[in-house]
Design an enzyme around this catalytic site. Structure first.
Site, PDB file in Angstrom:
ATOM      1  N   ASP B 425       0.865  -1.158   0.000  1.00 20.88           N
ATOM      2  CA  ASP B 425       0.000   0.000   0.000  1.00 20.88           C
ATOM      3  C   ASP B 425       0.911   1.221   0.000  1.00 20.88           C
ATOM      4  O   ASP B 425       2.104   1.106   0.272  1.00 20.88           O
ATOM      5  CB  ASP B 425      -0.834  -0.075   1.286  1.00 20.88           C
ATOM      6  N   ASP B 865      -1.377  -0.633   5.970  1.00 20.39           N
ATOM      7  CA  ASP B 865      -1.627  -0.131   7.313  1.00 20.39           C
ATOM      8  C   ASP B 865      -3.093   0.143   7.575  1.00 20.39           C
ATOM      9  O   ASP B 865      -3.487   0.332   8.709  1.00 20.39           O
ATOM     10  CB  ASP B 865      -0.850   1.161   7.552  1.00 20.39           C
ATOM     11  N   ASP B 869      -6.589  -2.222   3.345  1.00 20.50           N
ATOM     12  CA  ASP B 869      -5.574  -3.202   2.956  1.00 20.50           C
ATOM     13  C   ASP B 869      -5.871  -4.589   3.497  1.00 20.50           C
ATOM     14  O   ASP B 869      -5.145  -5.536   3.202  1.00 20.50           O
ATOM     15  CB  ASP B 869      -4.193  -2.771   3.463  1.00 20.50           C
TER      16      ASP B 869
END
Lengths: 346, 1185
Positions: B425, B865, B869
């Site tokens: 990410d 995080d 995700d």
């Protein structure tokens, strides 16, 4: 090593430690324990091979010398002591009640120093067969109170409704050839049959107050009979026999001749060839042997030591040549092994 | 926290793929019907209807086992493993005469192994239980008999009235009735639920918020009808009937268990859901269990061993049958001493086939030592210890957030060493996710002079292109002392003397500037928090962006300082004077990822109705008023594009003046939508909002910077050097993503970019026609074409060492992930060294991960995080969560949690590599030692006419796996290192050993097995030949069964332990202790066992002290056998390090030659060369795949 760790003053660190989740430092948790990290450098490889050579060759030589000093007389008598004929004839003979006395003459090739150990050697005899090994009762052998503890002894557990002591196939099939030794002038050589078994067996595995009972009384007679008035702990032939052999070819101590024999002496052996090895094509041998610090006439271990030592010497030599002729280039990328098998193993 | 973190919230339900299913209209359940049938009689425990309901109590139990079912259940778990079932069957059969050993000696190791595993389970469960007890016995004030009295959590019942004080946890899901605030609001911290640390505002109904003291509940009665217990944390459907009126309930009135009351003295509430019915407990579920590739392969090896076991038993049985048959031939005995006439089925020459079959079963038991019984439990123990090392690593501890790394599961340690592709990410993972307000464009004029990191990287690129090494603005934002105001304020990094310090009034369009900052100060959901001691004002905001805006507004003179339910108060600086201004807050239309904007409707002091709105440019510009031409729309758009290029996040700010009439009408509709109790309420609210958020007047745009985390470019560089491919999946615009890519050295100079996008003219032209099918068809074609082009580019560049980067946007990704294009896309993507997917949705992230995982069949690691995700983390082979600012959802769904992206380097290159190596070696060695041992039994059998008599005493054998060889191998699994951590990081290519799995490939596994076989042969045949029939002592005694067993077993113990010593090259005192200790322990055991009563010790009685130890022969044989056994392996390794060294051999050599201790100077060049070479070769190997 710990180059990434942020440095902090001791005071600040102490302050932090109170509510910090910082892992505590120790060489253990940080996997930085002092370690010895040997690697296979040419020097090490060659030294290791040389070390093996240096240690092994002398040991091998010493063993060979020890084995050379041992004098051994081996006499196979199963063929000669039975009438010629087919196997079934011999089996019939050995099972008959005929007199089975047999005379053998042995000549002493070299001076034999006492004590001279007398062994019988059997061949193709599976004392290590599971059915055989298990067929005994250690409890019964040790104590008279366990006389009826014969369950593991099947099928030789009882005869005529009473327990057999000692029970089981091992005892039942005890070796019963006998030997007596005479010198040239017909003088009998004394044979010491004491101390031929392991002391620990005599003292702890065979009871002093256990006497043979009902032994060899069944329909099938196996091997030797026992004197019912002598306790098991003193029946050393039985004790020796009960210590089963590891492999189908084995020797067992029969006794010790406690006089020296001179080279050229001939020894007459009068034996009773009672034991049936003809059924299973087993050989019987009589062995007279002296012993060294290493035991009997055992060349194998000496040869093996010298072979391994010699091999290591050759390897050390080979490596030395390789390193001298073709020293490694540093950092040659073609040495990276996975280049040669791309993709790895899947 | 009341419950351990092991309680994994089922965020997958919320965030991963399942949440993307469209909400169906037919779910529109009316209260009282199925799914919405819960009825709660508040404060009415005597009500017969309430008594009938029998809802569960508030007692919770999170344990896996109870005292009653622990034994059966954990045993059941144990015996789900094939190997354990085998051992169980063997143990059962061992009571029959088939068994070659005594039953106890078979049972013992099984009990030890099962016991150890059960103990581990038990300890884990006991911890859970202790937490449960603590939670169940917490105190709470409950309304009983007309007063509030203390009671335990577990005694709480549905319908109870409770009073919760400040900083207490809510004991169950509550309906908020009133609070210490007059307007019935309260603040809640939901950290235990979703990890978010910001406070959430809840409000009670007006008509219940008047119930302020204990006595007012005397006559309080109400009935709540609501949904049945479910796990959805973000919706609640229900209604409250009170005083004969029906009121719709929403999440605003619901306080969830395990969240905490903050900033509020107390609240009153009614218990709606208790115990396991609460939302948090409904969410608790076991983590999805992932298994590593090594373990899967290990299972295959176990099957191979089973096959070997069966075949050697079978061979043995055949021989046994033949031999047995011969013992009774036409009435004549063979081996008469076995008494073949009086026999059992086990040995019956008349029924050789039955005897052979029974012997086959015996053989299966006898050779059972081929299957390492302690393998599973050893591996589990080792992995737990490895995880402890990961958790304890100081170099992965983040000082600022006080977070060490955490291995949340220990199953995947070795998988960390095999990662082929990282899917990352961006926001919060590569960047800090601490937003800083750096630039803005107001009324078409750009403000803000700072330079972002991306801009610096851009400048660097340009300069390098021109051959100019001098990088432009090098002063940097940090070293510049003139940034006086912005200095030191978190979230604010704005410098512009034109508008700072009140100077904005002198700008030509000061009215626009004023409106702009007012919107920033008012249009948000932040809560001000004044520190009583220092008087410093801080904000609790839902997102860091929002905090950055409020702070920016404050710094420019629009200080937001108070929020009530109906108003927002600012300190505004007018002509140098601080003036309090209050705005009446009428409505708030909240931000959602679908709407991408938020609005507030306020009435200002001039009684003007205003709608203030901020949102993403994609949704805002279409809502800008078309009638009155916006003078600076074009400029603003340009600025926004520039900001995006500089890697900034942009938002458009606009407002609108509302007419009283229009507002009134709209408000009715909006309220209706808001109070509707149905599943599609959100859609109704959105539709209503749509009606008012139009004809906006543009004010400008903001740009906040999300700074790259420390060390990210270096880390990515290292990982790239390690041959790990990196995919970044981000929601950013393509330009932003590319620039970030450069800033974090994901894309590097000289890398060719393959860009796949749908922003071509044909497609946009089609879009205007609004023909969906045509668009889709054209898009597919276009993407296929672009991919084919990329493919041919890659093919052309095959021979050269040009690196490629693939950039694809979200819309193209939708098509590229379809069945027809997927393989082509993957084919192109795996050949590129880095891939960036822009504008991708959480669902796409998970899909891409799935595609990579299944398409390449290599190990993927996802790192992220945020909640978006979670799908990706759970889909990937390994999920790594960054425990950062965006809450804990990602961490909860992850397998490993680290505080900063840069720790990934250490996690993979050091711990991953080590763990991989350790586990691989450990398993290989395990099979080695068991084969070496198991086959000596077989060779012995061959000399005992396959009768099933083991070569050794029963107890020697049962201690083999448990005591004599287990600890060194565990030490290997926990402590071994090929090279130190520093060198692991210095030579990242070392990592390829894991990726290409060269330490656990079939040749290596089979090599170790072959080595085991060879060892067993050497041990047996040397022992056999050197002991054969001669006396082995000077007193004439010969070797018998007992002594041969001891000699061989001694050789086995020495050989396998020395083999271990030879195959590791890392000795701490631990290794020395375990290896030599194990050998020493064998002698100790032999002495002690030999002194036990012969009834127990049987063949081991005094065998060492009396027979073996005094004779040189015994020691000489040991030495000979051990050296001879080790020789093949030693020779192989000597040749290998000489001719085909593995990478770690090279590094070790370099280290030992001193190349590592002193200078760093001479190495990098050489290594770099090698990396280039390897990189190229790897590319080829991938193509061949």
């Amino acid at each position: 090593m710990n180059s990434n760790a942020p440095s902090s003053t001791p005071a600040a660190a102490a302050d932090l430690r109170r509510n910090s989740k910082r892992p505590r430092y120790s060489r253990f948790t940080q996997q930085e324990l002092p370690a010895c990290k040997p690697i296979l450098t040419p020097k090490w490889v060659i030294s290791a091979f040389m070390l093996v050579t240096i240690v092994f060759v002398p040991i091998g030589l010493a063993s060979l010398f020890a084995a050379r000093d041992v004098v051994e007389i081996v006499d196979r008598y199963d063929a000669e002591c039975a009438p010629l004929g087919s196997r079934s004839d011999r089996v019939r003979y050995i099972q008959s009640a005929a007199d089975k006395t047999c005379n053998r003459t042995l000549s002493v090739p070299k001076h034999m120093k006492r004590p001279i150990y007398v062994y019988y050697q059997l061949d193709n005899f599976y004392q290590n067969h599971r059915r055989y090994v298990k067929s005994r009762s250690d409890e019964q052998l040790r104590s008279p109170s366990n006389e009826d503890d014969t369950t593991p002894c099947k099928p030789e557990d009882d005869a005529n409704g009473r327990s057999i002591v000692p029970c089981g196939l091992v005892a039942w099939s005890m070796f019963n050839d006998t030997y007596s030794f005479f010198t040239n002038n017909s003088q009998q050589l004394p044979l010491n049959k004491r101390g031929i078994s392991w002391k620990s067996d005599r003292d702890h595995k065979f009871g002093k107050d256990v006497f043979p009972k009902n032994f060899q009384n069944g329909t099938l007679i196996g091997g030797a009979s026992l004197n019912e008035s002598i306790p098991l702990s003193e029946q050393e032939d039985l004790i020796v026999w009960m210590r089963t052999a590891a492999l189908p070819t084995f020797r067992k101590l029969y006794g010790k001749i406690e006089v020296d024999l001179e080279a050229g002496d001939t020894i007459n052996v009068i034996m009773q060839n009672n034991y049936n090895t003809y059924s299973f094509n087993g050989k019987k041998k009589l062995v007279l042997s002296t012993s060294s610090w290493l035991g009997g006439k055992n060349n194998f271990i000496g040869i093996a030591y010298i072979a391994v030592g010699g091999l290591c010497f050759l390897l050390a030599l080979t490596f030395t040549i390789i390193y001298l002729v073709k020293p490694r280039r540093l950092g040659d990328p073609s040495y990276l092994s996975w280049n040669r098998n791309p993709g790895g193993g899947h | 926290m009341p419950f351990g973190r092991h309680e994994r919230i089922r965020f997958s339900k919320i965030y991963s793929l399942s949440c993307f299913r469209p909400s169906t209209k037919d779910e529109h359940g009316q209260i009282g019907q199925k799914g919405y049938s819960r009825v709660v009689y508040c404060n009415d425990p005597e009500n017969p209807e309430a008594l009938q309901l029998r809802y569960r109590g508030n007692y919770v139990s999170t344990t896996k086992y109870t005292a009653v079912n622990f034994i059966p259940k954990s045993l059941f778990e144990q015996f789900r493993r094939v190997a354990n079932i085998y051992f169980l069957v063997v143990a059962c059969v061992s009571f029959s005469p088939l068994a070659p050993f005594r039953a106890s000696s078979i049972l013992f190791p099984l009990l030890v192994v099962i016991g150890a595993t059960m103990a581990k389970e038990g300890v884990e469960d006991w911890r859970r239980r202790k937490q449960d007890i603590k939670a169940n016995n917490r105190k709470i004030h409950v309304y009983r008999d007309h007063s509030f009295s203390q009671s335990k959590w577990k005694d709480l019942r549905v319908g109870d009235l409770v009073k919760v004080y400040k900083d207490e946890y809510f004991p169950s899901d509550l309906l908020l009735l009133s609070s210490s605030y007059p307007d019935g609001i309260c603040y809640v911290e939901t950290m235990n639920l979703d990890g978010e640390t910001n406070l959430k505002l809840k409000h009670a109904f007006d008509f219940t918020s008047s119930l302020h003291d204990d006595s007012s509940f005397h006559h309080f009665k109400a009935v709540v009808k609501c949904e049945d217990p479910n796990e959805d944390l973000y919706s609640f459907v229900g209604s409250l009937s009170y005083n004969g009126e029906q009121h719709p309930l929403s999440l605003q009135q619901i306080l969830l268990r395990d969240s905490k009351l903050r900033n509020t003295e107390y609240i009153y509430g009614v218990v709606i859901f208790t115990g396991h019915d609460t939302k948090v407990m409904q969410n608790a579920t076991d983590p999805p269990s992932k298994r590593s590739k090594i373990e899967k392969r290990m299972d295959k090896i176990i099957y191979i061993l089973f096959t070997t076991l069966i075949s050697i038993s079978f061979i043995g049985s055949i021989f046994f049958g033949i031999r047995t048959n011969r013992d009774l031939n036409h009435g004549s005995y063979g081996r008469w001493y076995l008494e073949p006439t009086r026999t059992t089925a086990l040995y019956d020459p008349n029924r050789p086939i039955l005897a052979a079959f029974l012997h086959f079963l015996t053989g299966l038991m006898l050779y059972g030592y081929l299957i390492p019984i302690s393998l599973y439990v050893s591996i589990e123990m080792v992995k737990v210890l490895q995880s402890i090392f990961i958790n304890q690593d100081q170099d992965m501890y983040h000082e600022e957030t006080n977070r060490p790394a955490r291995a949340r599961t220990s199953n995947l340690n070795e998988e960390l060493g095999q990662v082929d592709t990282i899917l990352s990410d961006k926001t919060g993972t590569l960047t800090c996710n601490s937003m800083e307000f750096v630039k803005c464009s107001i009324g078409g004029v750009p403000y803000g002079r700072g330079m972002t990191e991306v801009e610096k990287a851009l400048a660097k690129r340009k300069n390098l292109g021109q051959g100019d090494a001098n990088v432009g603005d090098d002063s940097g934002r940090y070293g510049d002392p003139s940034g006086s105001v912005g200095k030191g304020i978190k979230g604010f990094n704005f410098r512009d003397e034109r508008i700072m310090g009140g100077e904005w009034v002198n700008e030509s369009h000061s009215d626009v500037i004023q409106k702009f900052f007012r919107v920033l100060a008012i249009c948000h959901t932040a809560i001000p928090d004044v520190n009583k001691e220092t008087g410093v004002l801080s904000y609790e905001a839902e997102s860091p962006d929002e905090a950055a805006f409020v702070i920016a507004a404050r710094e420019l003179g629009f200080e937001f300082f108070q929020r009530t339910q109906t108003s927002i108060c600012l300190h505004e600086i007018v002509n140098g004077q601080k003036v309090d201004r209050s705005y009446e807050l009428l409505n708030m239309i909240e931000f959602s990822s679908a709407r991408k904007r938020m609005s507030v409707i306020i009435r200002n002091a001039e009684n003007q109705l205003l709608l203030l709105c901020k949102g993403a440019d994609s949704v805002m510009f279409e809502r800008i008023s078309k009638e009155s031409k916006q003078p600076f729309e074009e400029e603003t758009k340009n600025h926004i594009n520039k900001y995006a290029e500089a890697g900034l996040r942009t938002l458009v700010v606009a407002y609108r003046v509302l007419e009283e009439e229009e507002y009134k009408e709209w408000e009715r509709e909006f309220l209706k939508a808001k109070t509707s109790v149905s599943v599609d309420r959100d859609d109704l609210v959105d539709a209503a909002a749509e009606k008012i958020e139009r004809n906006l007047i543009l004010l400008g745009a903001t740009a906040v910077e999300d700074k790259l985390q420390k060390g990210v470019p270096e880390c990515i560089q290292k990982l790239a050097n390690a041959g790990i491919k990196m995919w970044v999946l981000t929601g950013d615009k393509m330009e932003t993503a590319i620039n970030i890519g450069f800033a974090c050295s994901l894309l590097v100079q000289g890398m060719k970019q393959i860009v796949i996008t749908l922003d071509s003219h044909d497609i946009t032209a089609l879009e205007k026609l609004n023909d969906r099918d045509a668009i889709a068809k054209a898009s597919r074609e276009s993407i296929r074409k672009q991919l084919m082009e990329g493919r041919s580019q890659l093919d052309l560049a095959k021979s050269s060492s040009v690196l490629f980067g693939l950039i694809i946007d979200g819309r193209s990704l939708t098509f590229a992930l379809e069945k027809g294009l997927e393989s082509l896309f993957l084919d192109v993507a795996v050949d590129c060294s880095s891939v960036i997917c822009c504008r991708s949705s959480p669902k796409q992230k998970a899909l891409v991960t799935k595609m990579v995982k299944e398409g390449t069949r290599k190990t993927t690691l996802a790192i992220g995080d945020g909640a978006n995700d979670v799908g990706m983390l759970q889909e990937a082979d390994i999920g790594v969560g960054i425990s950062g600012a965006e809450g804990m959802q990602a961490v909860m769904a992850s397998d490993f949690a680290i505080a900063q992206f840069r720790y990934l380097e250490r996690l993979l290159l050091v711990h991953g590599h080590w763990c991989y190596r350790r586990i691989a070696m450990m398993i290989c060695y395990f099979f080695y030692k068991n084969i070496a041992f198991g086959f000596t039994l077989f060779w012995f059998e061959a000399h005992a006419s396959f009768s099933g008599q083991p070569a050794y005493n029963d107890w020697y054998m049962s201690f083999y796996n448990v005591f004599f060889t287990s600890l060194p191998v565990i030490a290997l699994g926990v402590f071994d290192q090929d090279v130190s951590a520093r060198l692991c990081l210095k030579y990242p290519m070392l990592y390829q050993e894991g990726v290409q799995n060269i330490l656990f490939n079939w040749p290596r596994i089979l090599g170790w097995m072959f080595n085991g076989l060879l060892s067993s042969m050497i041990i047996f045949f040397i022992c056999k030949n050197s002991t054969i029939h001669q006396a082995f002592r000077s007193d004439g005694h010969v070797v018998d069964y007992e002594i041969l067993g001891v000699i061989m077993y001694t050789c086995v113990i020495w050989a396998v332990n020395c083999q271990m010593a030879l195959s590791i090259n890392y000795f701490t005192w631990i290794q020395h202790f375990f290896i030599w200790g194990s050998i020493f322990f064998w002698y100790i055991f032999l002495i002690i066992y030999g002194y036990i009563n012969p009834e127990w010790s049987t063949t081991a009685y005094r065998v060492f002290i009396d027979a073996c130890a005094p004779t040189p022969f015994y020691w000489m044989t040991t030495l000979l056998v051990v050296v001879a056994t080790l020789l093949p392996y030693f020779l192989y390794r000597s040749f290998q390090t000489r001719f085909q060294p593995m990478y770690h051999d090279e590094i070790q050599r370099r280290r030992s030659e001193g190349g590592e201790s002193g200078g760093e100077s001479e190495v990098p060049d050489r290594v770099k060369e090698r990396i280039d070479l390897l990189g190229e070769r790897m590319k080829h190997s991938h193509r061949e795949m």
